[in-house]
Design a protein around this motif. Structure first.
Motif, mmCIF file in Angstrom:
data_model
loop_
_atom_site.group_PDB
_atom_site.id
_atom_site.type_symbol
_atom_site.label_atom_id
_atom_site.label_comp_id
_atom_site.label_asym_id
_atom_site.label_seq_id
_atom_site.Cartn_x
_atom_site.Cartn_y
_atom_site.Cartn_z
ATOM 1 N N GLU A 1 99.858 -82.479 16.412
ATOM 2 C CA GLU A 1 99.168 -83.474 15.592
ATOM 3 C C GLU A 1 97.667 -83.420 15.826
ATOM 4 O O GLU A 1 96.869 -83.581 14.884
ATOM 5 N N ALA A 2 97.259 -83.173 17.075
ATOM 6 C CA ALA A 2 95.832 -83.055 17.373
ATOM 7 C C ALA A 2 95.224 -81.850 16.671
ATOM 8 O O ALA A 2 94.097 -81.910 16.157
ATOM 9 N N VAL A 3 95.966 -80.743 16.607
ATOM 10 C CA VAL A 3 95.482 -79.560 15.889
ATOM 11 C C VAL A 3 95.365 -79.855 14.397
ATOM 12 O O VAL A 3 94.371 -79.495 13.743
ATOM 13 N N SER B 1 96.003 -82.175 5.494
ATOM 14 C CA SER B 1 96.517 -83.487 5.091
ATOM 15 C C SER B 1 97.888 -83.790 5.686
ATOM 16 O O SER B 1 98.179 -84.926 6.071
ATOM 17 N N ALA B 2 98.740 -82.791 5.734
ATOM 18 C CA ALA B 2 100.100 -82.938 6.257
ATOM 19 C C ALA B 2 100.626 -81.537 6.524
ATOM 20 O O ALA B 2 100.001 -80.534 6.157
ATOM 21 N N GLU C 1 103.801 -89.629 8.611
ATOM 22 C CA GLU C 1 102.732 -89.548 7.621
ATOM 23 C C GLU C 1 102.058 -88.176 7.638
ATOM 24 O O GLU C 1 101.351 -87.820 6.680
ATOM 25 N N SER C 2 102.291 -87.382 8.682
ATOM 26 C CA SER C 2 101.716 -86.043 8.782
ATOM 27 C C SER C 2 102.716 -84.959 8.411
ATOM 28 O O SER C 2 102.433 -83.775 8.577
ATOM 29 N N THR C 3 103.882 -85.362 7.932
ATOM 30 C CA THR C 3 104.953 -84.411 7.628
ATOM 31 C C THR C 3 105.296 -84.462 6.150
ATOM 32 O O THR C 3 105.691 -85.510 5.627
ATOM 33 N N ARG C 4 105.135 -83.329 5.473
ATOM 34 C CA ARG C 4 105.435 -83.277 4.027
ATOM 35 C C ARG C 4 106.861 -82.798 3.763
ATOM 36 O O ARG C 4 107.589 -83.422 2.976
#
Length: 481
Positions: free
Chosen positions: A167-169, A176-177, A199-202
């Motif tokens: 997530e940091a990367v 965006s995701a 919210e970071s996973t599409r």
């Protein structure tokens, strides 16, 4: 302790973006693989995310640019298996399978902490370890020595910590995701990332699925035995294979019993030097060779021939395969990271009252792997696990699950266990296929369609019925024309 048995975990991301600069580079799957143009960089992360002042570890990051000059803002992220394999090496070896995905999206590669070139957590392994010569006591001592040599605290190399790194990367690069592709252990990482950062996973592709609620280890030998039984039965139902290798099931049973009683000394060429070396080849070595051959249809095709040859006293093919397998695993799998995961996320959750030790003993792999894992983890420190880590993922994020009905380690029912609370998922099963489907037939095209639409219902899976399965070899020249 044999490496063949191995192939056989609430931290907040910092509020600010961490520094990450990418420069031109080339990545590779190793010797013999071509270089791939990419942009690479290193991100520093605290060893213990709860303590920003803890020693830093380095994360290797690479981005293989999309073919489209105006790519979508959400990259594809391959997550490697093992546990212990690096994402850069995995992707580089299978890059052709990801080309349909790369048409419109970058490929984001992050060697998970402890693997590849991300503060690799590994230990030197001598030949006695590789060839299964260690007793339980010697295995425990080897692990104590390994812990003394590690450059970092292995408690902070679990999946729960690793997903915060990813997530940091993502945050640092401004994506965006993410579209996650996880194979084998990587499927565990993908599910937990989506749990922590929905919210970071599409989209999510799970290939050779490890369900969160399952502790890996106790069923590996029995599932592999089922897979071998299906392979040998398929040979018996194939007229050419059955004629060439009659009563193959009985031959394999006798072979296992023979090697448990009296291991063979086999002269085999070393895969790297070509020098002839003597190898002790017993039931453990047989299990290491056969189990990995059962992973892929192309090597499954060799199993009846190799078992038949060994039954006739020619152990060189299987012994050579074992030596090659062990050396490959030693290079690809970071043992310390492997243990950090298994000894935090799996072995502590074994319910010994439900393990069928009789079935394990009756399998061709025996009880060796479970006993080895328990011995290793008796001295290995446990790391942090997030709340809910062992609970099935509950989400409406689009998910595609992939299984092979001949998979010797993650059978289709594992995907069904993982999918129990998935609200927008589809499960595809390859006939006579093994562990990992992305390289099989039209699967890569189906994955690309799924990711493009973010909808599992768009997939037309009819083409899977025509996926090629290598015919059985009747001799070392290949299958019958």
């Amino acid at each position: 302790m044999s490496l063949a048995a191995l192939a056989l975990l609430l931290f907040a991301v910092p509020a600010h973006s961490e520094s990450l600069t990418l420069d031109d580079c080339r990545i590779s799957g190793g010797p013999g693989y071509p270089g791939i143009k990419a942009r690479c960089g290193t991100m520093l992360r605290p060893e213990n995310p709860d303590d920003p002042e803890s020693p830093p570890i380095s994360l290797r990051v690479a981005v293989v640019a999309a073919l489209n000059l105006e790519p979508q803002p959400d990259p594809v992220v391959p997550l490697a298996g093992g546990p212990g394999q690096g994402a850069v090496q995995f992707y580089s070896a299978y890059s052709a399978a990801f080309e349909p995905l790369r048409r419109d999206r970058d490929i984001l590669l992050v060697d998970q902490r402890g693997t590849g070139e991300s503060s690799r957590l590994d230990c030197p392994v001598d030949v006695d370890v590789l060839e299964g010569e260690y007793s339980t006591e010697e295995t425990v001592q080897f692990m104590r020595d390994c812990l003394e040599e590690l450059p970092h605290d292995p408690r902070y190399f679990t999946t729960s910590v690793a997903v915060a790194d990813l997530e940091a990367v993502r945050d640092a690069l401004g994506y965006s995701a993410l579209n996650l592709y996880g194979v084998s252990y990587g499927s565990r990482v993908a599910q937990h990332f989506a749990r922590r950062y929905p919210e970071s996973t599409r989209t999510i592709v799970l290939d050779g699925v490890v369900p969160p609620q399952l502790a890996l280890g106790p069923e590996i030998a029995t599932e592999s035995q089922k897979a071998i039984n299906r392979i040998l039965a398929r040979c018996s139902n194939d007229a050419v294979c059955a004629e060439r290798f009659p009563a193959l099931e009985d031959s394999f049973t006798r072979l296992v019993a023979r090697l448990r009683t009296a291991p063979e000394l086999v002269d085999v060429p070393h895969p790297n030097t070509g020098r002839i070396e003597e190898l002790r080849f017993g039931a453990t070595e047989l299990a290491g060779a056969v189990r990995l051959l059962a992973y892929h249809p192309n090597t499954i095709a060799l199993l009846p021939l190799m078992i038949h040859e060994a039954g006739d006293g020619n152990f060189v093919p299987l012994a050579s395969q074992y030596r090659l397998t062990v050396l490959s695993l030693a290079e690809a799998i970071a043992l310390g990271m492997h243990n950090a995961v298994m000894c935090s996320e799996d072995v502590p959750f074994y319910d010994r009252t439900t393990i069928d030790y009789d079935a394990l003993a009756a399998s061709y792999m025996g009880t060796f792997q479970v006993e080895t894992l328990e011995a290793m983890c008796s001295v290995w420190p446990q790391g942090p696990l997030d709340a809910g880590f062992k609970v099935p993922l509950a989400t409406d994020i689009p998910v595609l699950l992939l299984s092979g009905d001949a998979d010797p380690i993650t059978p289709p029912r594992y995907a069904d266990l993982a999918a129990v609370d998935l609200g927008n998922a589809r499960h595809l099963i390859g006939k006579h296929q093994g562990h990992g489907q992305i390289g099989v037939g039209c699967t890569r095209r189906l994955i690309a369609s799924f990711v493009a639409a973010a909808d599992p219902d768009v997939i037309d899976a009819e083409c899977l019925e025509h996926s090629f399965v290598m015919p059985f070899f009747i001799d070392f020249s290949g299958p019958q024309p």
